[in-house]
Design a protein around this motif. Sequence first.
Motif, PDB file in Angstrom:
ATOM      1  N   LEU A  97       0.843  -1.071  -0.067  1.00 52.90           N
ATOM      2  CA  LEU A  97       0.002   0.068   0.082  1.00 52.90           C
ATOM      3  C   LEU A  97       0.786   1.189   0.041  1.00 52.90           C
ATOM      4  O   LEU A  97       1.933   1.439   0.755  1.00 52.90           O
ATOM      5  N   GLY A  98       0.739   2.102  -0.991  1.00 52.21           N
ATOM      6  CA  GLY A  98       1.320   3.362  -1.078  1.00 52.21           C
ATOM      7  C   GLY A  98       0.812   4.405  -1.670  1.00 52.21           C
ATOM      8  O   GLY A  98      -0.386   4.105  -2.255  1.00 52.21           O
ATOM      9  N   SER A  99       1.159   5.589  -1.583  1.00 52.66           N
ATOM     10  CA  SER A  99       0.478   6.760  -2.007  1.00 52.66           C
ATOM     11  C   SER A  99       0.925   7.365  -3.183  1.00 52.66           C
ATOM     12  O   SER A  99       1.871   7.588  -3.325  1.00 52.66           O
ATOM     13  N   LEU A 100       0.060   7.514  -4.082  1.00 55.13           N
ATOM     14  CA  LEU A 100       0.414   8.136  -5.395  1.00 55.13           C
ATOM     15  C   LEU A 100       0.255   9.844  -5.457  1.00 55.13           C
ATOM     16  O   LEU A 100       0.534  10.323  -6.442  1.00 55.13           O
ATOM     17  N   TRP A 101      -0.182  10.421  -4.316  1.00 56.46           N
ATOM     18  CA  TRP A 101      -0.378  11.729  -4.271  1.00 56.46           C
ATOM     19  C   TRP A 101       0.111  12.308  -3.120  1.00 56.46           C
ATOM     20  O   TRP A 101       0.385  11.504  -2.032  1.00 56.46           O
ATOM     21  N   ARG A 102       0.366  13.783  -2.777  1.00 56.25           N
ATOM     22  CA  ARG A 102       0.432  14.305  -1.566  1.00 56.25           C
ATOM     23  C   ARG A 102      -0.581  14.149  -0.490  1.00 56.25           C
ATOM     24  O   ARG A 102      -1.801  14.322  -0.847  1.00 56.25           O
ATOM     25  N   VAL A 103      -0.153  13.710   0.784  1.00 55.52           N
ATOM     26  CA  VAL A 103      -1.401  13.670   1.590  1.00 55.52           C
ATOM     27  C   VAL A 103      -0.934  14.200   2.894  1.00 55.52           C
ATOM     28  O   VAL A 103       0.112  14.710   3.191  1.00 55.52           O
ATOM     29  N   ASP A 104      -1.818  14.759   3.559  1.00 51.49           N
ATOM     30  CA  ASP A 104      -1.888  15.330   4.898  1.00 51.49           C
ATOM     31  C   ASP A 104      -1.828  14.452   6.215  1.00 51.49           C
ATOM     32  O   ASP A 104      -2.313  13.353   6.231  1.00 51.49           O
ATOM     33  N   ASP A 105      -0.538  14.938   7.037  1.00 49.00           N
ATOM     34  CA  ASP A 105      -0.224  13.991   8.051  1.00 49.00           C
ATOM     35  C   ASP A 105      -1.585  13.824   8.888  1.00 49.00           C
ATOM     36  O   ASP A 105      -1.439  12.384   9.304  1.00 49.00           O
ATOM     37  N   ASP A 106      -2.402  14.588   9.340  1.00 47.90           N
ATOM     38  CA  ASP A 106      -3.639  14.158  10.072  1.00 47.90           C
ATOM     39  C   ASP A 106      -4.516  13.368   9.555  1.00 47.90           C
ATOM     40  O   ASP A 106      -4.913  12.311  10.105  1.00 47.90           O
ATOM     41  N   SER A 107      -4.964  13.461   8.222  1.00 47.13           N
ATOM     42  CA  SER A 107      -5.832  12.700   7.749  1.00 47.13           C
ATOM     43  C   SER A 107      -5.458  11.325   7.339  1.00 47.13           C
ATOM     44  O   SER A 107      -6.084  10.324   7.381  1.00 47.13           O
ATOM     45  N   TRP A 116      -9.290  -3.882   9.206  1.00 44.92           N
ATOM     46  CA  TRP A 116      -8.711  -5.071   8.601  1.00 44.92           C
ATOM     47  C   TRP A 116      -8.713  -6.122   9.655  1.00 44.92           C
ATOM     48  O   TRP A 116      -8.802  -7.231   9.655  1.00 44.92           O
ATOM     49  N   ARG A 117      -8.257  -5.587  11.004  1.00 46.22           N
ATOM     50  CA  ARG A 117      -8.142  -6.383  12.210  1.00 46.22           C
ATOM     51  C   ARG A 117      -9.487  -7.279  12.547  1.00 46.22           C
ATOM     52  O   ARG A 117      -9.406  -8.303  12.882  1.00 46.22           O
ATOM     53  N   ARG A 118     -10.638  -6.336  12.264  1.00 45.48           N
ATOM     54  CA  ARG A 118     -11.949  -6.916  12.579  1.00 45.48           C
ATOM     55  C   ARG A 118     -12.220  -8.195  11.687  1.00 45.48           C
ATOM     56  O   ARG A 118     -13.054  -9.048  11.991  1.00 45.48           O
ATOM     57  N   ALA A 119     -11.874  -7.871  10.323  1.00 47.16           N
ATOM     58  CA  ALA A 119     -12.303  -8.832   9.262  1.00 47.16           C
ATOM     59  C   ALA A 119     -10.938  -9.141   8.491  1.00 47.16           C
ATOM     60  O   ALA A 119     -11.102  -8.824   7.205  1.00 47.16           O
ATOM     61  N   PRO A 120      -9.970  -9.925   9.004  1.00 44.80           N
ATOM     62  CA  PRO A 120      -8.937  -9.916   8.168  1.00 44.80           C
ATOM     63  C   PRO A 120      -8.948 -10.790   6.542  1.00 44.80           C
ATOM     64  O   PRO A 120      -8.209 -10.676   5.937  1.00 44.80           O
ATOM     65  N   ARG A 121      -9.975 -11.642   6.690  1.00 46.50           N
ATOM     66  CA  ARG A 121     -10.214 -12.501   5.625  1.00 46.50           C
ATOM     67  C   ARG A 121     -11.027 -11.620   4.564  1.00 46.50           C
ATOM     68  O   ARG A 121     -10.785 -12.141   3.552  1.00 46.50           O
ATOM     69  N   ALA A 122     -11.375 -10.531   4.774  1.00 44.93           N
ATOM     70  CA  ALA A 122     -12.061  -9.683   3.648  1.00 44.93           C
ATOM     71  C   ALA A 122     -10.990  -9.277   2.821  1.00 44.93           C
ATOM     72  O   ALA A 122     -11.311  -8.586   1.756  1.00 44.93           O
ATOM     73  N   GLY A 123      -9.704  -8.776   3.393  1.00 41.55           N
ATOM     74  CA  GLY A 123      -8.555  -8.291   2.287  1.00 41.55           C
ATOM     75  C   GLY A 123      -8.302  -7.060   2.614  1.00 41.55           C
ATOM     76  O   GLY A 123      -9.161  -6.233   3.216  1.00 41.55           O
ATOM     77  N   VAL A 124      -7.280  -6.821   2.236  1.00 42.20           N
ATOM     78  CA  VAL A 124      -6.526  -5.289   2.375  1.00 42.20           C
ATOM     79  C   VAL A 124      -7.445  -4.509   1.612  1.00 42.20           C
ATOM     80  O   VAL A 124      -7.842  -3.293   2.124  1.00 42.20           O
ATOM     81  N   ALA A 125      -7.830  -4.563   0.380  1.00 41.38           N
ATOM     82  CA  ALA A 125      -8.617  -3.652  -0.543  1.00 41.38           C
ATOM     83  C   ALA A 125      -9.890  -3.126   0.141  1.00 41.38           C
ATOM     84  O   ALA A 125     -10.412  -2.357   0.236  1.00 41.38           O
ATOM     85  N   GLN A 126     -10.541  -4.275   0.525  1.00 45.94           N
ATOM     86  CA  GLN A 126     -12.098  -4.183   1.144  1.00 45.94           C
ATOM     87  C   GLN A 126     -11.680  -3.378   2.525  1.00 45.94           C
ATOM     88  O   GLN A 126     -12.624  -2.366   2.783  1.00 45.94           O
ATOM     89  N   ALA A 127     -10.941  -3.587   3.245  1.00 43.39           N
ATOM     90  CA  ALA A 127     -10.703  -2.848   4.468  1.00 43.39           C
ATOM     91  C   ALA A 127     -10.318  -1.388   4.081  1.00 43.39           C
ATOM     92  O   ALA A 127     -10.613  -0.561   4.890  1.00 43.39           O
TER      93      ALA A 127
END
Length: 74
Positions: free
Chosen positions: A38-48, A60-71
């Motif tokens: 998972l990486g960012s392609l744009w400038r991001v604000d630290d707080d957000s 992701w912790r609550r539903a790890p089988r759902a997958g990264v994209a869904q989380a």
Amino acid sequence: LQRVQLVALSACQTAASGDSELVLGLVGLAERGARSVLGSLWRVDDDSTGRLMTAFYAHWRRAPRAGVAQALAM
């Protein structure tokens, strides 16, 4: 050996460095050792970004089988 589930690079533009070797290195890492990157392609604000990553990991912790994209989409 167990594969790494996720490499998260949540800093500003971590996937859009302009250095093709670095981007290829991330792809190589994903192919060799991590199931997801998972990486960012744009400038991001630290707080957000902090709020996004906190919410992402909570989902992701609550539903790890759902997958990264869904989380991330929640």
